[in-house]
Design a protein around this motif. Structure first.
Motif, PDB file in Angstrom:
ATOM      1  N   GLY A 109       0.819  -1.190   0.000  1.00 35.81           N
ATOM      2  CA  GLY A 109       0.000   0.000   0.000  1.00 35.81           C
ATOM      3  C   GLY A 109       0.861   1.251   0.000  1.00 35.81           C
ATOM      4  O   GLY A 109       2.064   1.205  -0.184  1.00 35.81           O
ATOM      5  N   GLU A 110       0.221   2.388   0.268  1.00 35.18           N
ATOM      6  CA  GLU A 110       0.879   3.670   0.104  1.00 35.18           C
ATOM      7  C   GLU A 110       1.462   4.234   1.399  1.00 35.18           C
ATOM      8  O   GLU A 110       2.294   5.116   1.368  1.00 35.18           O
ATOM      9  N   VAL A 111       0.988   3.753   2.554  1.00 32.83           N
ATOM     10  CA  VAL A 111       1.402   4.344   3.812  1.00 32.83           C
ATOM     11  C   VAL A 111       2.048   3.296   4.688  1.00 32.83           C
ATOM     12  O   VAL A 111       1.487   2.237   4.915  1.00 32.83           O
ATOM     13  N   ASP A 112       3.237   3.580   5.182  1.00 33.64           N
ATOM     14  CA  ASP A 112       3.930   2.714   6.117  1.00 33.64           C
ATOM     15  C   ASP A 112       3.869   3.383   7.483  1.00 33.64           C
ATOM     16  O   ASP A 112       4.546   4.369   7.738  1.00 33.64           O
ATOM     17  N   LEU A 113       3.030   2.853   8.376  1.00 33.60           N
ATOM     18  CA  LEU A 113       2.858   3.492   9.666  1.00 33.60           C
ATOM     19  C   LEU A 113       4.151   3.527  10.454  1.00 33.60           C
ATOM     20  O   LEU A 113       4.370   4.425  11.253  1.00 33.60           O
ATOM     21  N   GLY A 114       5.020   2.541  10.235  1.00 28.75           N
ATOM     22  CA  GLY A 114       6.262   2.497  10.988  1.00 28.75           C
ATOM     23  C   GLY A 114       7.171   3.670  10.685  1.00 28.75           C
ATOM     24  O   GLY A 114       7.970   4.078  11.513  1.00 28.75           O
ATOM     25  N   GLU A 115       7.080   4.223   9.488  1.00 26.69           N
ATOM     26  CA  GLU A 115       7.930   5.331   9.090  1.00 26.69           C
ATOM     27  C   GLU A 115       7.316   6.692   9.418  1.00 26.69           C
ATOM     28  O   GLU A 115       7.916   7.723   9.175  1.00 26.69           O
ATOM     29  N   MET A 116       6.083   6.670   9.983  1.00 22.98           N
ATOM     30  CA  MET A 116       5.426   7.940  10.264  1.00 22.98           C
ATOM     31  C   MET A 116       5.902   8.524  11.586  1.00 22.98           C
ATOM     32  O   MET A 116       5.519   9.622  11.959  1.00 22.98           O
ATOM     33  N   GLY A 117       6.734   7.749  12.310  1.00 20.80           N
ATOM     34  CA  GLY A 117       7.230   8.247  13.573  1.00 20.80           C
ATOM     35  C   GLY A 117       6.113   8.355  14.597  1.00 20.80           C
ATOM     36  O   GLY A 117       5.158   7.602  14.577  1.00 20.80           O
ATOM     37  N   ARG A 118       6.194   9.322  15.487  1.00 24.42           N
ATOM     38  CA  ARG A 118       5.204   9.491  16.540  1.00 24.42           C
ATOM     39  C   ARG A 118       4.345  10.709  16.260  1.00 24.42           C
ATOM     40  O   ARG A 118       3.960  11.448  17.164  1.00 24.42           O
ATOM     41  N   THR A 119       4.022  10.945  14.991  1.00 25.14           N
ATOM     42  CA  THR A 119       3.201  12.074  14.591  1.00 25.14           C
ATOM     43  C   THR A 119       1.804  11.586  14.258  1.00 25.14           C
ATOM     44  O   THR A 119       1.637  10.565  13.625  1.00 25.14           O
ATOM     45  N   SER A 120       0.790  12.334  14.685  1.00 27.07           N
ATOM     46  CA  SER A 120      -0.581  11.977  14.347  1.00 27.07           C
ATOM     47  C   SER A 120      -0.762  12.021  12.837  1.00 27.07           C
ATOM     48  O   SER A 120      -0.266  12.924  12.165  1.00 27.07           O
ATOM     49  N   ILE A 121      -1.494  11.029  12.294  1.00 26.75           N
ATOM     50  CA  ILE A 121      -1.720  10.982  10.857  1.00 26.75           C
ATOM     51  C   ILE A 121      -3.204  10.770  10.587  1.00 26.75           C
ATOM     52  O   ILE A 121      -3.923  10.180  11.393  1.00 26.75           O
ATOM     53  N   PRO A 122      -3.709  11.251   9.448  1.00 24.17           N
ATOM     54  CA  PRO A 122      -5.109  11.037   9.096  1.00 24.17           C
ATOM     55  C   PRO A 122      -5.406   9.557   8.975  1.00 24.17           C
ATOM     56  O   PRO A 122      -4.587   8.787   8.470  1.00 24.17           O
ATOM     57  N   SER A 123      -6.578   9.144   9.450  1.00 18.84           N
ATOM     58  CA  SER A 123      -6.882   7.721   9.413  1.00 18.84           C
ATOM     59  C   SER A 123      -8.318   7.420   9.012  1.00 18.84           C
ATOM     60  O   SER A 123      -8.592   6.417   8.372  1.00 18.84           O
ATOM     61  N   GLY A 124      -9.255   8.280   9.412  1.00 23.28           N
ATOM     62  CA  GLY A 124     -10.660   7.997   9.161  1.00 23.28           C
ATOM     63  C   GLY A 124     -11.260   7.037  10.167  1.00 23.28           C
ATOM     64  O   GLY A 124     -12.433   6.677  10.065  1.00 23.28           O
ATOM     65  N   PHE A 125     -10.458   6.599  11.162  1.00 23.84           N
ATOM     66  CA  PHE A 125     -10.941   5.691  12.195  1.00 23.84           C
ATOM     67  C   PHE A 125     -10.377   6.099  13.559  1.00 23.84           C
ATOM     68  O   PHE A 125      -9.186   6.367  13.687  1.00 23.84           O
ATOM     69  N   ASP A 126     -11.252   6.138  14.567  1.00 24.91           N
ATOM     70  CA  ASP A 126     -10.793   6.218  15.943  1.00 24.91           C
ATOM     71  C   ASP A 126     -10.377   4.816  16.373  1.00 24.91           C
ATOM     72  O   ASP A 126     -11.018   3.830  16.001  1.00 24.91           O
ATOM     73  N   VAL A 127      -9.322   4.719  17.174  1.00 15.72           N
ATOM     74  CA  VAL A 127      -8.780   3.424  17.585  1.00 15.72           C
ATOM     75  C   VAL A 127      -8.618   3.390  19.096  1.00 15.72           C
ATOM     76  O   VAL A 127      -8.132   4.341  19.706  1.00 15.72           O
ATOM     77  N   ALA A 128      -9.038   2.286  19.706  1.00 17.63           N
ATOM     78  CA  ALA A 128      -8.826   2.071  21.132  1.00 17.63           C
ATOM     79  C   ALA A 128      -8.480   0.606  21.359  1.00 17.63           C
ATOM     80  O   ALA A 128      -8.813  -0.264  20.544  1.00 17.63           O
ATOM     81  N   PHE A 129      -7.803   0.347  22.483  1.00 23.99           N
ATOM     82  CA  PHE A 129      -7.404  -1.015  22.829  1.00 23.99           C
ATOM     83  C   PHE A 129      -7.972  -1.374  24.205  1.00 23.99           C
ATOM     84  O   PHE A 129      -7.261  -1.326  25.208  1.00 23.99           O
ATOM     85  N   PRO A 130      -9.251  -1.736  24.272  1.00 28.41           N
ATOM     86  CA  PRO A 130      -9.825  -2.137  25.566  1.00 28.41           C
ATOM     87  C   PRO A 130      -9.116  -3.368  26.100  1.00 28.41           C
ATOM     88  O   PRO A 130      -8.700  -4.231  25.330  1.00 28.41           O
ATOM     89  N   ARG A 131      -9.012  -3.443  27.416  1.00 29.08           N
ATOM     90  CA  ARG A 131      -8.321  -4.570  28.027  1.00 29.08           C
ATOM     91  C   ARG A 131      -9.311  -5.497  28.725  1.00 29.08           C
ATOM     92  O   ARG A 131     -10.170  -5.040  29.482  1.00 29.08           O
TER      93      ARG A 131
END
Length: 201
Positions: free
Chosen positions: A119-141
């Protein structure tokens, strides 16, 4: 799964009894390893794709991981695209190692499996900067449950949503966990068979 077919009528009856006669419950099969848009096994799911508020994938991802990766998670890529704005996706599993790949598919339409980038986006190379996603993400435990405790995944489709530094950092940690697991497998590691209580073997 067809093995559940004998209990569906009881679940339908219980739904009407608990929630009231105006509620109903229907069942249909689907195959998450095949295309949502073109495979006949997913026709019933496709009919509901843009009108469903909540999707729950409960302990069905990890056991199909190889086939999902081989098909670039096509079912979920198409489902995320077809889903209505505001739709919520709940994933529960015995491991968190697949969550970065699911997030890749949701936010970029492509899967990055291991060190290979698709694909076009490698999240690993985006560093720790917020990026557009179109989805909210959470990790419930989940804190309890034999073999089922751990971090789960919740996604909400929302225009303008971004992946923040905390989500990106957590994804990278999960990727490292997956890399270590894959390395163990390549090294010949295999899960021990569960011992039978009372057995002397």
């Amino acid at each position: 799964e067809t093995g559940w077919s004998d209990v569906t009528s009881y679940m339908e009856e219980a739904t009407r009894h608990v929630l009231g006669g105006e509620h109903s419950l229907d069942f249909a099969s689907c195959d998450i390893t095949r295309s949502l848009l073109s495979h006949p096994s997913n026709s019933a799911c496709l009919e509901q794709a843009n009108s469903t508020d909540m999707w729950i994938c409960s302990y069905c991802v990890a056991e199909n991981a190889v086939r999902l990766r081989n098909t670039d998670f096509v079912f979920f890529a198409e489902l995320f695209q077809e889903a209505r704005e505001g739709a919520l996706f709940i994933f529960t599993e015995t491991t968190h190692r697949l969550w970065p790949e699911i997030i890749d598919v949701a936010t970029t339409g492509a899967c990055r499996c291991g060190s290979q980038v698709r694909g076009e986006v490698d999240l690993g190379e985006m560093g720790r900067t917020s990026i557009p996603s179109g989805f909210d993400v959470a990790f419930p435990r989940i804190a309890r449950g034999r073999g089922k405790a751990g971090m789960q995944l919740a996604l909400r489709k929302r225009k303008g949503a971004t992946l923040g530094p905390d989500v990106l950092a957590t994804c990278e940690r999960f990727r490292r966990d997956n890399d270590r697991h894959e390395s163990k497998i390549r090294g010949g590691w295999a899960r021990q068979k569960r011992k039978v209580r009372g057995s002397k073997d």
